[in-house]
Scaffold this motif. Structure first.
Motif, short mmCIF file in Angstrom:
data_model
loop_
_atom_site.label_atom_id
_atom_site.label_comp_id
_atom_site.label_asym_id
_atom_site.label_seq_id
_atom_site.Cartn_x
_atom_site.Cartn_y
_atom_site.Cartn_z
N VAL A 66 38.44 44.04 46.92
CA VAL A 66 38.84 43.13 45.84
C VAL A 66 40.28 43.43 45.44
O VAL A 66 40.62 44.57 45.11
CB VAL A 66 37.91 43.28 44.63
CG1 VAL A 66 38.37 42.38 43.48
CG2 VAL A 66 36.47 42.95 45.01
N LYS A 67 41.12 42.42 45.48
CA LYS A 67 42.51 42.55 45.03
C LYS A 67 42.58 42.21 43.55
O LYS A 67 42.21 41.10 43.14
CB LYS A 67 43.41 41.59 45.81
CG LYS A 67 43.51 41.90 47.30
CD LYS A 67 44.48 40.95 47.97
CE LYS A 67 44.66 41.28 49.44
NZ LYS A 67 45.64 40.36 50.09
N THR A 68 43.04 43.15 42.75
CA THR A 68 43.07 42.95 41.30
C THR A 68 44.48 42.91 40.73
O THR A 68 44.64 42.74 39.53
CB THR A 68 42.29 44.06 40.59
OG1 THR A 68 42.88 45.33 40.93
CG2 THR A 68 40.83 44.06 41.00
N GLY A 69 45.49 43.06 41.56
CA GLY A 69 46.85 43.12 41.05
C GLY A 69 47.30 41.85 40.36
O GLY A 69 48.24 41.88 39.55
N PHE A 70 46.65 40.72 40.64
CA PHE A 70 47.03 39.46 40.02
C PHE A 70 46.67 39.45 38.53
O PHE A 70 47.10 38.57 37.79
CB PHE A 70 46.35 38.29 40.73
CG PHE A 70 46.32 38.44 42.23
CD1 PHE A 70 47.47 38.72 42.95
CD2 PHE A 70 45.14 38.30 42.93
CE1 PHE A 70 47.44 38.87 44.32
CE2 PHE A 70 45.09 38.45 44.32
CZ PHE A 70 46.26 38.73 45.00
N CYS A 71 45.85 40.43 38.10
CA CYS A 71 45.47 40.53 36.69
C CYS A 71 46.59 41.10 35.83
O CYS A 71 46.42 41.26 34.62
CB CYS A 71 44.21 41.37 36.54
SG CYS A 71 42.77 40.69 37.39
N ALA A 72 47.71 41.45 36.45
CA ALA A 72 48.84 41.98 35.68
C ALA A 72 49.43 40.94 34.74
O ALA A 72 50.07 41.28 33.74
CB ALA A 72 49.93 42.48 36.64
N ALA A 73 49.24 39.65 35.05
CA ALA A 73 49.81 38.59 34.22
C ALA A 73 49.34 38.73 32.78
O ALA A 73 48.18 39.02 32.51
CB ALA A 73 49.45 37.22 34.77
N ALA A 74 50.27 38.49 31.85
CA ALA A 74 49.99 38.71 30.42
C ALA A 74 48.79 37.92 29.95
O ALA A 74 48.07 38.36 29.05
CB ALA A 74 51.23 38.34 29.60
N ALA A 125 41.26 49.48 32.39
CA ALA A 125 41.94 48.47 33.20
C ALA A 125 43.12 49.15 33.89
O ALA A 125 43.71 50.08 33.34
CB ALA A 125 42.42 47.30 32.35
N PRO A 126 43.47 48.71 35.09
CA PRO A 126 44.59 49.33 35.78
C PRO A 126 45.89 49.15 35.01
O PRO A 126 46.05 48.21 34.23
CB PRO A 126 44.64 48.59 37.13
CG PRO A 126 43.29 47.99 37.28
CD PRO A 126 42.83 47.67 35.90
N VAL A 127 46.83 50.05 35.25
CA VAL A 127 48.16 49.98 34.67
C VAL A 127 49.03 49.12 35.58
O VAL A 127 49.10 49.35 36.78
CB VAL A 127 48.76 51.39 34.53
CG1 VAL A 127 50.23 51.31 34.18
CG2 VAL A 127 47.99 52.18 33.48
N PHE A 128 49.65 48.09 35.02
CA PHE A 128 50.49 47.20 35.82
C PHE A 128 51.95 47.19 35.37
O PHE A 128 52.78 46.56 36.00
CB PHE A 128 49.94 45.78 35.77
CG PHE A 128 48.61 45.61 36.43
CD1 PHE A 128 48.48 45.77 37.80
CD2 PHE A 128 47.47 45.32 35.70
CE1 PHE A 128 47.24 45.62 38.42
CE2 PHE A 128 46.24 45.17 36.30
CZ PHE A 128 46.12 45.31 37.67
#
Length: 809
Positions: A66-74, A125-128
């Motif tokens: 699962v790619k979750t990096g797109f959740c960095a958006a505010a 939640a991951p740190v972005f």
């Protein structure tokens, strides 16, 4: 009081990149031991975050994870953090959280550790982005160490910050800062560990964190194609379109058929040196369409033709060339037609074991597109509108996945929400509720009696039999309005949005998905408009590929029937902030209304089936203020817009010529092209059409003029250089849209013709993203739509539409 901020300055790394030392590095082993304080927690935290991220629409499930990096958006960080709080609070009741870890929050938390004890705080939640963890010493004398660790999804951990408080009441002024890189896309946890020589010594603290929002508000440049069948080589049992989308054209295996001349049966049965390739007529020239196979290497200067309906038009290098020259957003439509698949399967023994259920075809194409995304760094599937902006900003092609199918999500395959959630988790963000025949969700737009009226009758034989018993002329499988005949082009399909369609729309709205109304009956579009305006506060929808009915002559209207955009529907799109992908093709088009003070159309309409015809549609949309994009339908079994220069210029499509004309009446091979017709403009009028609330009455139909004198087209000579032309525009003028790589040249050719409205095409990527962003304005608060973070899909990688056994329908 001593304040210790630990500042995590994140490097510009991919959001899912792994960083830090390797597992074989002694430092990695040491870090793993040091960071073990949060190890048992992190697997559960990652599991929950991924599921909630998928539900929220900011993650993508692939074969690699699962790619979750797109959740960095505010837009997502605040909502996900809030939704995870509830999960955390429920988890602490009877699990690991009761004996130690606490949630790391932006709010200040205070506490005391005494003796050789420790306190762990876990981010959920991951740190972005740049994040500051602040620890304040409030009192006590115990020496204490603060450690910040980062945790990958695969369980690896790394110490990214460490600071010690010495024994005694420290009164040193000001904060100490430690800049650390490498936490991007990983979870963090903080351990406050006491190590006093006196077990009665205490350490009193306050802890909090803050993070800077990530804003992907970049403007979207370039134009959009809202209907592109990239992976159609895998549709229809993988037996119709020849040539893999995943390879460059010059690397594709040559389609090598030899031909027997003579009867129609020779055109339907693959006979030749390699009959196992694909189930299409082995060499046909029916005047209005051409399918060339041939053998040997090709230079692609004249092949494929704009009339091709069976050979790949979206090879990898052609799509990349289109992107390099202006195509920045593409809605890639996964397509399937079950009756056509069955026909193809009967014609080809080599695909006899291929499944023809829509779910199996959707699965093949969806997995292939995810693989294509992984393999090509210039191509990226967008999961939300801000992600699409980021993709375009980085110089890549933003791809929005859609499905065009009449039998998707059958009741026999399980709950609707589970099936929808599965494709949603893998990137699908748009759906057509019907295709060529009525679906369980909505009525379809009747068009092309052969073959689609036949396909409808095969799927709904009771309706077809009833029409014959009632003495209706023609062979009709659609539920036409009372007293109508299937032979009357003005008779409408009476089926609108079905109860299951209302449910699907609600579930799409809750996921910020966009309904594509292409191929829906006029009544279904009218019903949908009423729902979106009356229940969902003008939630947007669009048509990915359509033409404007008032610009179609009587013959073409009779053929296309409801597969058009009416003036009433233009009003609907304007009501909800939608848009239309204008369908390319070699149809004859009436002239757009004259503009104020003009004695004729803005672009001379003297070359049927070419860019000059298509220009009339763009001009018409511009006069009505309608946002538009391209809707090419490449690889969609249709003829594309043809050339306006050279020997093959002005290829008007006749009323009997369509992608399946070899199944019925068609002009004999070698029939000359029909001469162009002087196109009488429709009645001028630039004001927006008035739109009433949905009703059951049928809107009035703009009918074209009667007989018009025939004239001979005078196409421009191929060697004539026109102002503003480029090598690409001249190639498109000479070849039409034979493949996707020629689309930017065609776009430039419209500008060479001074087509009004091309600025709307230039803004089409931006306008599509703005429409998509509007779905986030209100949707999660509407009519019981599940709140952000509410579980909507099954946990784990199960594929609900994948069939485990091969069987024939």
């Amino acid at each position: 009081m001593r304040v210790l901020p630990v500042v995590l300055l994140l490097a510009a790394l991919p959001a899912f990149a792994q960083s830090g030392p390797s597992a074989s590095d002694p430092a990695a082993s040491s870090d793993a031991q040091t960071c073990a304080f949060a190890g048992p927690v992190m697997e559960d935290v990652w599991d929950e975050f991924e599921e909630q991220a998928l539900n929220a629409g900011c993650a993508l499930r692939t074969g690699l994870g699962v790619k979750t990096g797109f959740c960095a958006a505010a837009h997502f960080t605040t909502g996900l953090s809030s939704s995870l709080v509830g999960w955390w609070n429920s988890a602490v009741g009877n699990s690991w959280a009761t004996i130690g870890p606490r949630r790391l929050t932006p709010e200040v938390q205070s506490g005391t550790i005494q003796g050789q004890t420790a306190r762990t705080f876990v981010g959920v939640a991951p740190v972005f982005s740049r994040t500051t963890v602040t620890v304040d010493k409030e009192g006590g004398q115990a020496p204490t160490e603060v450690t910040v660790c980062a945790y990958d999804r695969d369980g690896r951990s790394e110490v990214i910050a460490r600071r010690s408080f010495a024994r005694g009441r420290n009164t040193d002024p000001g904060p100490e800062r430690l800049d650390v890189t490498g936490a991007n896309g990983r979870m963090i946890a903080v351990n406050i560990n006491g190590n006093p020589t006196n077990p009665l010594n205490r350490f009193e603290y306050e802890i909090s964190y803050s993070t800077e929002p990530v804003r992907w508000d970049y403007p979207a440049t370039g134009f959009a194609d809202l209907h592109l069948h990239q992976a159609a080589d895998l549709a229809q049992g993988s037996g119709w379109y020849w040539g893999s989308h995943a390879v460059d054209a010059n690397a594709a295996e040559i389609c090598d058929h030899t031909t027997l001349t003579g009867a129609v049966v020779d055109q339907l049965i693959p006979i030749g040196t390699n009959p196992s390739q694909h189930a299409v007529p082995v060499s046909v020239d029916l005047g209005a369409e051409r399918i060339d196979h041939g053998s040997g290497p090709r230079d692609f200067s004249t092949w494929p033709s704009h009339e091709e309906i069976a050979h790949q038009q979206v090879h990898r290098n052609w799509l990349r060339a289109a992107h390099r020259n202006g195509l920045n957003l593409a809605v890639v439509s996964i397509v399937h037609n079950q009756p056509l698949c069955r026909m193809v399967r009967e014609l080809h023994p080599h695909i006899a074991n291929q499944q023809c259920e829509d779910g199996a075809s959707i699965e093949r194409q969806l997995e292939a597109l995810l693989d294509f995304d992984e393999a090509n760094d210039w191509y990226e599937i967008a999961v939300h509108p801000w992600h699409a902006r980021k993709i375009i900003h980085e110089g890549k092609l933003a791809v929005v996945l859609s499905i065009e199918s009449s039998n998707m999500f059958p009741a026999s395959e399980g709950p609707l929400d589970t099936q929808l959630g599965d494709v949603y988790s893998r990137g699908v963000r748009s759906l057509q509720l019907a295709h060529e025949v009525d679906s369980r969700f909505a009525g379809a737009a009747p068009h092309m009696k052969v073959p689609f009226e036949v396909f409808q009758a095969l799927r709904y034989p009771t309706t077809a039999l009833s029409s014959l018993v009632d003495g209706e002329a023609g062979f009709g499988g659609f539920n036409y309005e009372s007293g109508c005949s299937s032979n009357d082009p003005e008779c409408k399909n009476s089926i609108g949005l079905k109860p299951q369609g209302h449910e699907l729309v609600q579930r799409m709205v809750s996921r910020n998905m966009i309904v594509d109304v292409s191929h829906m009956s006029e009544q279904a579009v009218r019903d949908l408009h009423g729902v979106m305006v009356g229940q969902y506060d003008e939630y947007p929808f669009y048509a990915s590929h359509s033409r404007f009915k008032p610009l179609l002559d009587a013959e073409t209207q009779a053929k296309q029937r409801e597969f058009v955009t009416t003036d009433e529907q233009i009003g609907f799109f304007l009501d909800v902030g939608g848009m239309v992908g204008v369908r390319t093709g070699n149809n004859a088009i009436l002239s757009a209304p004259n503009r104020s003070g003009a004695s004729g159309p803005a672009v001379a309409n003297d070359c049927d089936g070419s860019a000059k015809s298509f220009a009339q549609l763009i001009d018409y949309a511009d006069q009505r203020g309608l946002p538009i994009a391209y809707g090419t339908d490449l690889n969609g079994n249709i003829h594309q817009t043809g050339p306006r220069t050279g020997d093959d210029a002005c290829p008007r499509e006749g009323p009997d010529a369509d992608a399946f004309s070899f199944l019925g009446t068609a002009p004999a091979a070698g029939t000359a092209r029909r001469p162009a017709v002087s196109r009488t403009p429709v009645r001028a009028g630039t004001s927006r059409p008035s739109v009433s609330r949905p009703s059951t009455s049928r809107p009035s139909v703009s009918r074209p003029g009667t007989a018009r004198p025939q004239v001979t087209a005078r196409p421009a000579q191929a060697g004539a250089i026109q102002p503003g032309s480029t090598a690409a525009s001249r190639e498109a003028a000479a070849r039409g849209i034979a493949h996707v790589g020629l689309l930017p040249g065609f776009h430039q050719d419209l500008k060479v013709l001074n087509t009004p409205g091309t600025d709307r095409l230039d803004q089409s990527a931006e306008n599509f993203i703005r429409m998509w962003e509007r779905t986030y304005d209100r949707s999660v608060q509407l009519l019981g739509a599940p709140a952000l973070g509410t579980p909507q899909i099954q946990r784990g990688p199960a594929r609900v539409i994948r069939r485990g056994t091969i069987r024939r329908n």
